[in-house]
Design a protein around this motif. Structure first.
Motif, PDB file in Angstrom:
ATOM      1  N   ILE A 145       1.004  -1.026   0.184  1.00  0.00           N
ATOM      2  CA  ILE A 145      -0.022   0.014  -0.047  1.00  0.00           C
ATOM      3  C   ILE A 145       0.767   1.310   0.024  1.00  0.00           C
ATOM      4  O   ILE A 145       1.825   1.455   0.860  1.00  0.00           O
ATOM      5  CB  ILE A 145      -1.005  -0.084   1.381  1.00  0.00           C
ATOM      6  N   GLY A 146       0.793   2.131  -0.933  1.00  0.00           N
ATOM      7  CA  GLY A 146       1.534   3.278  -1.097  1.00  0.00           C
ATOM      8  C   GLY A 146       1.388   3.694  -2.423  1.00  0.00           C
ATOM      9  O   GLY A 146       0.866   3.394  -3.394  1.00  0.00           O
ATOM     10  N   ASP A 147       2.272   4.796  -2.496  1.00  0.00           N
ATOM     11  CA  ASP A 147       2.547   5.296  -4.040  1.00  0.00           C
ATOM     12  C   ASP A 147       3.571   4.496  -4.818  1.00  0.00           C
ATOM     13  O   ASP A 147       4.602   4.157  -4.432  1.00  0.00           O
ATOM     14  CB  ASP A 147       3.290   6.907  -3.706  1.00  0.00           C
ATOM     15  N   ALA A 148       3.031   4.441  -6.083  1.00  0.00           N
ATOM     16  CA  ALA A 148       3.871   3.162  -7.186  1.00  0.00           C
ATOM     17  C   ALA A 148       5.254   3.917  -7.407  1.00  0.00           C
ATOM     18  O   ALA A 148       6.277   2.959  -7.295  1.00  0.00           O
ATOM     19  CB  ALA A 148       3.014   3.332  -8.384  1.00  0.00           C
ATOM     20  N   ILE A 149       5.410   5.238  -7.537  1.00  0.00           N
ATOM     21  CA  ILE A 149       6.829   5.596  -7.840  1.00  0.00           C
ATOM     22  C   ILE A 149       7.717   5.538  -6.565  1.00  0.00           C
ATOM     23  O   ILE A 149       8.902   5.037  -6.922  1.00  0.00           O
ATOM     24  CB  ILE A 149       6.508   7.227  -8.467  1.00  0.00           C
ATOM     25  N   PHE A 150       7.230   5.764  -5.512  1.00  0.00           N
ATOM     26  CA  PHE A 150       7.951   5.603  -4.183  1.00  0.00           C
ATOM     27  C   PHE A 150       8.385   4.326  -4.116  1.00  0.00           C
ATOM     28  O   PHE A 150       9.679   3.837  -3.638  1.00  0.00           O
ATOM     29  CB  PHE A 150       7.313   6.220  -3.010  1.00  0.00           C
ATOM     30  N   VAL A 151       7.331   3.216  -4.146  1.00  0.00           N
ATOM     31  CA  VAL A 151       7.771   2.026  -4.117  1.00  0.00           C
ATOM     32  C   VAL A 151       8.555   1.279  -4.893  1.00  0.00           C
ATOM     33  O   VAL A 151       9.757   0.837  -4.886  1.00  0.00           O
ATOM     34  CB  VAL A 151       6.236   0.902  -4.291  1.00  0.00           C
ATOM     35  N   ALA A 152       8.624   1.582  -6.464  1.00  0.00           N
ATOM     36  CA  ALA A 152       9.385   1.190  -7.272  1.00  0.00           C
ATOM     37  C   ALA A 152      10.864   1.865  -7.167  1.00  0.00           C
ATOM     38  O   ALA A 152      11.983   1.167  -7.539  1.00  0.00           O
ATOM     39  CB  ALA A 152       8.904   1.885  -8.676  1.00  0.00           C
ATOM     40  N   ASP A 153      11.000   3.011  -6.532  1.00  0.00           N
ATOM     41  CA  ASP A 153      12.306   3.583  -6.210  1.00  0.00           C
ATOM     42  C   ASP A 153      13.299   2.576  -5.431  1.00  0.00           C
ATOM     43  O   ASP A 153      14.500   2.571  -5.336  1.00  0.00           O
ATOM     44  CB  ASP A 153      12.388   4.776  -5.438  1.00  0.00           C
ATOM     45  N   GLY A 154      12.265   1.662  -4.553  1.00  0.00           N
ATOM     46  CA  GLY A 154      13.173   0.759  -3.569  1.00  0.00           C
ATOM     47  C   GLY A 154      13.480  -0.535  -4.178  1.00  0.00           C
ATOM     48  O   GLY A 154      14.083  -1.277  -3.282  1.00  0.00           O
ATOM     49  N   PHE A 155      13.292  -0.666  -5.309  1.00  0.00           N
ATOM     50  CA  PHE A 155      13.799  -2.094  -6.093  1.00  0.00           C
ATOM     51  C   PHE A 155      14.719  -1.806  -6.768  1.00  0.00           C
ATOM     52  O   PHE A 155      14.901  -1.196  -7.428  1.00  0.00           O
ATOM     53  CB  PHE A 155      12.347  -2.531  -6.975  1.00  0.00           C
ATOM     54  N   LYS A 156      15.672  -2.918  -6.485  1.00  0.00           N
ATOM     55  CA  LYS A 156      16.829  -2.870  -7.454  1.00  0.00           C
ATOM     56  C   LYS A 156      16.854  -4.058  -8.168  1.00  0.00           C
ATOM     57  O   LYS A 156      17.575  -4.217  -9.254  1.00  0.00           O
ATOM     58  CB  LYS A 156      18.104  -3.219  -6.542  1.00  0.00           C
ATOM     59  N   LYS A 157      15.844  -4.891  -8.314  1.00  0.00           N
ATOM     60  CA  LYS A 157      15.344  -6.131  -9.348  1.00  0.00           C
ATOM     61  C   LYS A 157      14.984  -5.400 -10.422  1.00  0.00           C
ATOM     62  O   LYS A 157      14.415  -4.361 -10.452  1.00  0.00           O
ATOM     63  CB  LYS A 157      14.568  -7.123  -8.624  1.00  0.00           C
ATOM     64  N   GLU A 158      15.275  -6.022 -11.647  1.00  0.00           N
ATOM     65  CA  GLU A 158      14.510  -5.697 -12.735  1.00  0.00           C
ATOM     66  C   GLU A 158      13.460  -6.679 -13.143  1.00  0.00           C
ATOM     67  O   GLU A 158      13.295  -7.903 -12.956  1.00  0.00           O
ATOM     68  CB  GLU A 158      15.498  -5.694 -13.774  1.00  0.00           C
ATOM     69  N   PHE A 159      12.452  -6.099 -13.756  1.00  0.00           N
ATOM     70  CA  PHE A 159      11.058  -6.806 -13.778  1.00  0.00           C
ATOM     71  C   PHE A 159      10.856  -6.979 -15.381  1.00  0.00           C
ATOM     72  O   PHE A 159      11.305  -6.169 -16.334  1.00  0.00           O
ATOM     73  CB  PHE A 159      10.050  -5.424 -13.365  1.00  0.00           C
ATOM     74  N   ASP A 160      10.327  -8.232 -15.477  1.00  0.00           N
ATOM     75  CA  ASP A 160       9.991  -8.448 -17.179  1.00  0.00           C
ATOM     76  C   ASP A 160       8.754  -7.903 -17.501  1.00  0.00           C
ATOM     77  O   ASP A 160       8.553  -7.947 -18.797  1.00  0.00           O
ATOM     78  CB  ASP A 160       9.414 -10.071 -17.021  1.00  0.00           C
ATOM     79  N   LEU A 161       7.715  -7.393 -16.462  1.00  0.00           N
ATOM     80  CA  LEU A 161       6.597  -6.920 -17.019  1.00  0.00           C
ATOM     81  C   LEU A 161       6.125  -5.869 -16.117  1.00  0.00           C
ATOM     82  O   LEU A 161       6.333  -5.952 -14.702  1.00  0.00           O
ATOM     83  CB  LEU A 161       5.423  -7.830 -17.296  1.00  0.00           C
ATOM     84  N   VAL A 162       5.667  -4.479 -16.479  1.00  0.00           N
ATOM     85  CA  VAL A 162       5.122  -3.554 -15.867  1.00  0.00           C
ATOM     86  C   VAL A 162       3.759  -3.129 -16.425  1.00  0.00           C
ATOM     87  O   VAL A 162       3.711  -2.884 -17.479  1.00  0.00           O
ATOM     88  CB  VAL A 162       5.775  -2.383 -15.811  1.00  0.00           C
ATOM     89  N   PHE A 163       2.698  -3.234 -15.573  1.00  0.00           N
ATOM     90  CA  PHE A 163       1.540  -3.160 -15.996  1.00  0.00           C
ATOM     91  C   PHE A 163       0.810  -1.958 -15.113  1.00  0.00           C
ATOM     92  O   PHE A 163       1.063  -2.042 -13.951  1.00  0.00           O
ATOM     93  CB  PHE A 163       0.447  -4.297 -15.674  1.00  0.00           C
ATOM     94  N   LEU A 164       0.417  -0.835 -15.889  1.00  0.00           N
ATOM     95  CA  LEU A 164      -0.151   0.545 -15.247  1.00  0.00           C
ATOM     96  C   LEU A 164      -1.713   0.383 -15.287  1.00  0.00           C
ATOM     97  O   LEU A 164      -2.035   0.583 -16.504  1.00  0.00           O
ATOM     98  CB  LEU A 164       0.542   1.472 -15.762  1.00  0.00           C
ATOM     99  N   ASP A 165      -2.250   0.476 -14.396  1.00  0.00           N
ATOM    100  CA  ASP A 165      -3.668   0.884 -14.417  1.00  0.00           C
ATOM    101  C   ASP A 165      -4.101   1.891 -13.242  1.00  0.00           C
ATOM    102  O   ASP A 165      -4.473   1.730 -12.329  1.00  0.00           O
ATOM    103  CB  ASP A 165      -4.672  -0.534 -14.103  1.00  0.00           C
ATOM    104  N   MET A 166      -3.409   3.117 -13.472  1.00  0.00           N
ATOM    105  CA  MET A 166      -3.550   4.311 -12.557  1.00  0.00           C
ATOM    106  C   MET A 166      -3.296   5.330 -13.056  1.00  0.00           C
ATOM    107  O   MET A 166      -3.199   5.832 -14.602  1.00  0.00           O
ATOM    108  CB  MET A 166      -2.240   4.181 -11.582  1.00  0.00           C
TER     109      MET A 166
END
Length: 246
Positions: A145-166
């Motif tokens: 639960i939180g702001d998506a950009i703030f949460v994404a800043d905390g990830f060092k792993k790389e994702f295969d897929l990013v899905f946005l419905d925001m």
């Protein structure tokens, strides 16, 4: 056979989460204790003698039987996301805008050996989604639960897929590029064509390739004695934009 299971008759379906008490349907009452000695494919009768079939609770019934909060993305659109991105069963997925959890649930179900990180700002929506994930028995969804950009800043792993419905999908796109693996996909869902255009243009500016924007329309057929014709309860749902980091 263990709960949850689904009881169906025609277009009517009921999710049963425990084999105790009674289920009141439009065709009568079912004593749920009777399900303990049944198996999938068996039938159970109401007190009025109407039969319901017993089937597993799986992805085919997520959309129909999940508790809804905000308007969810339709299965036809989720299916396109899975097919067009070539989703692998060991993917790492970032889902921004959990809503009722429908998209995250489908992606987690078909991503059996991978993980889905789903982010939602509103606690009331997140609560609904959490209940749905629990019903579906999904263990590979990580809810934040939180702001998506703030949460994404905390990830060092790389994702295969990013899905946005925001709401702030255009603003998130540079961050999506940062957290995607090479050859990874970003998919954006939006109900408005102006915002969809803005997403498309921003993807081009950032450097995404293989960009596509389209709408999928599902039209059912109605069969009557006088003839056959198409009909649909909902014509427009939303637009999809696909972009790839290559």
């Amino acid at each position: 056979m263990k709960p949850p299971v689904v009881l169906i008759r025609g277009r009517n379906a009921f999710l049963v989460e425990k084999f105790e008490g009674e289920l009141h349907t439009h065709k009568g009452i079912i004593k749920l204790e009777e399900l303990k000695n049944k198996k999938f494919g068996d039938k159970v009768k109401t007190h009025l003698g109407y039969e319901f079939s017993i089937i597993p609770f799986n992805a085919s019934k997520f959309f129909q039987l999940f508790k809804k909060g905000p308007t969810p993305v339709m299965p036809k659109d989720i299916g396109a996301v899975i097919a067009y991105t070539g989703l692998q069963p060991d993917s790492l997925i970032f889902d921004a805008g959990t809503g009722s959890g429908v998209v995250a649930a489908y992606l987690a179900y078909f991503n059996k050996y991978g993980e889905v990180v789903t982010v939602e700002k509103r606690e009331d929506f997140a609560k609904i989604a959490r209940e749905n994930f629990k019903k579906a028995g999904l263990k590979n969804v990580h809810q934040i639960i939180g702001d998506a950009i703030f949460v994404a800043d905390g990830f060092k792993k790389e994702f295969d897929l990013v899905f946005l419905d925001m709401k702030d999908d255009v603003e998130f796109l540079p961050k999506a590029w940062e957290i995607l693996k090479e050859a990874g996909y970003c998919v954006v869902y939006n109900p408005y064509i102006e915002q969809t255009k803005a997403v498309y243009e921003k993807m081009k500016e950032i450097g995404f390739k293989e960009i596509e924007a389209f709408e999928l329309v599902k039209i059912n057929l109605e069969f009557k004695r006088v003839g056959t014709r198409p009909f649909t309860e909902i014509f427009h749902t939303g637009y999809l934009v696909f972009g790839r980091k290559v």
